[in-house]
Motif scaffolding. Structure first.
Motif, short mmCIF file in Angstrom:
data_model
loop_
_atom_site.label_atom_id
_atom_site.label_comp_id
_atom_site.label_asym_id
_atom_site.label_seq_id
_atom_site.Cartn_x
_atom_site.Cartn_y
_atom_site.Cartn_z
N GLU A 130 0.85 -1.20 0.00
CA GLU A 130 0.00 0.00 0.00
C GLU A 130 0.88 1.25 0.00
O GLU A 130 1.01 1.95 1.00
CB GLU A 130 -0.93 -0.01 1.22
N VAL A 131 1.49 1.54 -1.14
CA VAL A 131 2.45 2.65 -1.22
C VAL A 131 1.78 3.97 -0.90
O VAL A 131 2.35 4.82 -0.19
CB VAL A 131 3.09 2.68 -2.62
N GLU A 132 0.57 4.20 -1.38
CA GLU A 132 -0.07 5.51 -1.21
C GLU A 132 -0.39 5.83 0.25
O GLU A 132 -0.48 7.00 0.63
CB GLU A 132 -1.34 5.57 -2.06
N PHE A 133 -0.60 4.81 1.07
CA PHE A 133 -0.89 5.05 2.49
C PHE A 133 0.27 5.79 3.16
O PHE A 133 0.05 6.62 4.06
CB PHE A 133 -1.14 3.71 3.19
N TYR A 134 1.50 5.50 2.72
CA TYR A 134 2.68 6.06 3.39
C TYR A 134 3.18 7.37 2.74
O TYR A 134 3.98 8.08 3.34
CB TYR A 134 3.81 5.04 3.37
N ARG A 135 2.70 7.67 1.54
CA ARG A 135 3.24 8.83 0.82
C ARG A 135 3.05 10.15 1.56
O ARG A 135 3.96 11.00 1.58
CB ARG A 135 2.63 8.89 -0.58
N PRO A 136 1.88 10.42 2.21
CA PRO A 136 1.74 11.69 2.93
C PRO A 136 2.74 11.87 4.07
O PRO A 136 2.92 13.00 4.56
CB PRO A 136 0.30 11.62 3.47
N PHE A 137 3.37 10.79 4.50
CA PHE A 137 4.35 10.85 5.59
C PHE A 137 5.78 10.97 5.07
O PHE A 137 6.73 10.83 5.82
CB PHE A 137 4.20 9.62 6.48
N GLY A 138 5.92 11.24 3.77
CA GLY A 138 7.24 11.49 3.19
C GLY A 138 7.91 10.29 2.56
O GLY A 138 9.07 10.37 2.16
N PHE A 139 7.21 9.17 2.45
CA PHE A 139 7.83 7.96 1.90
C PHE A 139 7.66 7.88 0.39
O PHE A 139 6.61 8.25 -0.15
CB PHE A 139 7.22 6.71 2.55
N GLU A 140 8.70 7.40 -0.25
CA GLU A 140 8.69 7.16 -1.69
C GLU A 140 9.18 5.74 -1.96
O GLU A 140 9.99 5.21 -1.22
CB GLU A 140 9.60 8.16 -2.42
N ALA A 141 8.68 5.17 -3.05
CA ALA A 141 9.11 3.83 -3.44
C ALA A 141 10.58 3.87 -3.85
O ALA A 141 10.98 4.68 -4.70
CB ALA A 141 8.25 3.31 -4.59
N ALA A 142 11.40 3.04 -3.22
CA ALA A 142 12.84 3.04 -3.49
C ALA A 142 13.30 1.80 -4.23
O ALA A 142 14.27 1.86 -5.00
CB ALA A 142 13.61 3.16 -2.17
N ARG A 143 12.63 0.68 -4.00
CA ARG A 143 13.10 -0.55 -4.66
C ARG A 143 11.96 -1.56 -4.73
O ARG A 143 11.16 -1.68 -3.80
CB ARG A 143 14.27 -1.15 -3.90
N ILE A 144 11.91 -2.25 -5.84
CA ILE A 144 10.88 -3.26 -6.05
C ILE A 144 11.49 -4.65 -5.88
O ILE A 144 12.67 -4.87 -6.16
CB ILE A 144 10.26 -3.11 -7.46
N SER A 145 10.68 -5.59 -5.39
CA SER A 145 11.09 -6.99 -5.31
C SER A 145 9.98 -7.84 -5.91
O SER A 145 8.79 -7.59 -5.69
CB SER A 145 11.34 -7.42 -3.86
N LEU A 146 10.39 -8.84 -6.68
CA LEU A 146 9.46 -9.73 -7.34
C LEU A 146 9.25 -10.98 -6.50
O LEU A 146 10.21 -11.62 -6.07
CB LEU A 146 10.01 -10.13 -8.71
N LEU A 147 7.98 -11.32 -6.27
CA LEU A 147 7.65 -12.54 -5.54
C LEU A 147 7.55 -13.68 -6.55
O LEU A 147 6.69 -13.67 -7.44
CB LEU A 147 6.33 -12.37 -4.79
N LEU A 148 8.46 -14.64 -6.44
CA LEU A 148 8.55 -15.76 -7.38
C LEU A 148 8.19 -17.05 -6.66
O LEU A 148 8.53 -17.25 -5.50
CB LEU A 148 9.96 -15.89 -7.95
N GLU A 149 7.56 -17.97 -7.40
CA GLU A 149 7.17 -19.25 -6.80
C GLU A 149 7.01 -20.28 -7.89
O GLU A 149 6.69 -19.96 -9.04
CB GLU A 149 5.86 -19.09 -6.03
N ARG A 150 7.25 -21.54 -7.53
CA ARG A 150 6.97 -22.64 -8.43
C ARG A 150 6.43 -23.82 -7.64
O ARG A 150 6.69 -23.98 -6.44
CB ARG A 150 8.20 -23.09 -9.22
N SER A 151 5.66 -24.66 -8.33
CA SER A 151 5.18 -25.90 -7.72
C SER A 151 6.30 -26.92 -7.70
O SER A 151 7.18 -26.92 -8.56
CB SER A 151 3.99 -26.44 -8.52
#
Length: 319
Positions: free
Chosen positions: A297-318
């Motif tokens: 929930e990036v937008e919840f934190y934005r009014p408090f001065g937070f910005e997206a700095a890094r993305i991580s991909l959730l990977l999975e296999r059966s």
């Protein structure tokens, strides 16, 4: 290249912690660097967890890579039944492309299958080295060729708290937010078991079992008792800060999260009041930089001065 794969008992591998940190740091970018203390923390016993530590060595070079896998037993509210994790996979850059990573991964997956795991996720386990595959939103060829598929992304958010002030028009709901005290351990756990019985409850029980400070939690109180909590990490907390990756944050820096309030209290401004109290406590203790890891929930934190700095991909296999 001829190499050997050795299986080690994570609980008895204390002398290997500096080596594992070195392998990790040589294989990943400098901003992902960890210390032996972080390796030690990530290999501490966890409630209901079995772990595998694999070390790849050659006669000429010595250790060239390692892998860590984990399987959680008896905690269906924490993860789907049969969930396993590949917590870490690191191979020296000069040894990549020669089958070391593939062999480590194959052994880790076989072990997870033997633990009755139906799926393997990359990162994000009980004591994660990382949330997922860092710095990408699409599966790289190494993982795509091995049937790993994307199941979402999470963000690490950062803010400079040196001049922190609450957002304008911040609501003042009927609650009080204070650091937890040792006498309030059951109040915290009762709230988490009621409202967040999965990962957050499990992490709190492990933190307390590790001897961590309950005062790292901020508790939100209403007339009926604890209706929210927020976990903070300081430079002297039991959880090593480096496992959250400091980016280019101003020092000293800290971390915030998990954070949540009771379901029937949401929409009344209590979540923002709890977040503000946590950030003010960090700021008042001299913390200048702050990271919130694995956020969706990036937008919840934005009014408090937070910005997206890094993305991580959730990977999975059966399996």
């Amino acid at each position: 290249m001829n190499f050997q794969i050795e299986s080690l008992d994570p609980a008895q591998a204390h002398e290997k912690y500096p080596l594992l940190a070195e392998l990790w740091n040589r294989a990943l970018p400098p901003e992902r660097a960890i210390s032996p203390a972080s390796v030690r923390f990530n290999l501490l016993p966890s409630i209901g967890v079995r772990r595998l530590l694999l070390l790849a060595t050659t006669a000429e070079e010595g250790a060239v890579g390692f892998a860590i896998a984990s399987a959680l037993q008896g905690e269906p509210e924490v993860a789907p039944r049969g969930q396993g994790w590949l917590e870490a996979l690191a191979v020296l850059p000069e040894q990549q492309g020669q089958g070391v990573g593939s062999t480590l991964l194959h052994h880790a997956q076989s072990w997870l299958a033997a633990q009755h795991c139906a799926a393997a996720a990359v990162g994000g386990g009980p004591r994660p080295f990382c949330s997922g595959l860092p710095d990408t939103d699409t599966p790289p060829p190494f993982w795509a060729r091995r049937a790993y598929q994307a199941r979402g992304t999470v963000w690490d958010l950062t803010a400079n708290l040196a001049t922190y002030t609450p957002p304008p028009r911040l609501r003042e709901p009927p609650c009080a937010v204070r650091p937890a005290t040792p006498l309030q351990q059951e109040d915290l756990l009762h709230f988490l078991r009621r409202e967040f019985p999965g990962r957050w409850r499990y992490e709190a029980e492990n933190l307390l079992a590790d001897g961590g400070r309950i005062s790292d939690y901020m508790l939100l109180w209403t007339e009926r008792g604890v209706d929210g909590c927020c976990l903070l990490t300081f430079p002297d907390s039991g959880r090593p800060l480096e496992r959250f990756a400091p980016f280019q944050l101003p020092n000293p820096w800290g971390q915030l999260g998990s954070i949540g309030v009771s379901a029937d209290q949401r929409g009344r401004g209590m979540g923002t009041a709890l977040l503000d109290a946590g950030l003010r406590r960090l700021h008042n203790n001299g913390i200048n930089g702050c990271v919130i890891d694995s956020a969706t929930e990036v937008e919840f934190y934005r009014p408090f001065g937070f910005e997206a700095a890094r993305i991580s991909l959730l990977l999975e296999r059966s399996l």
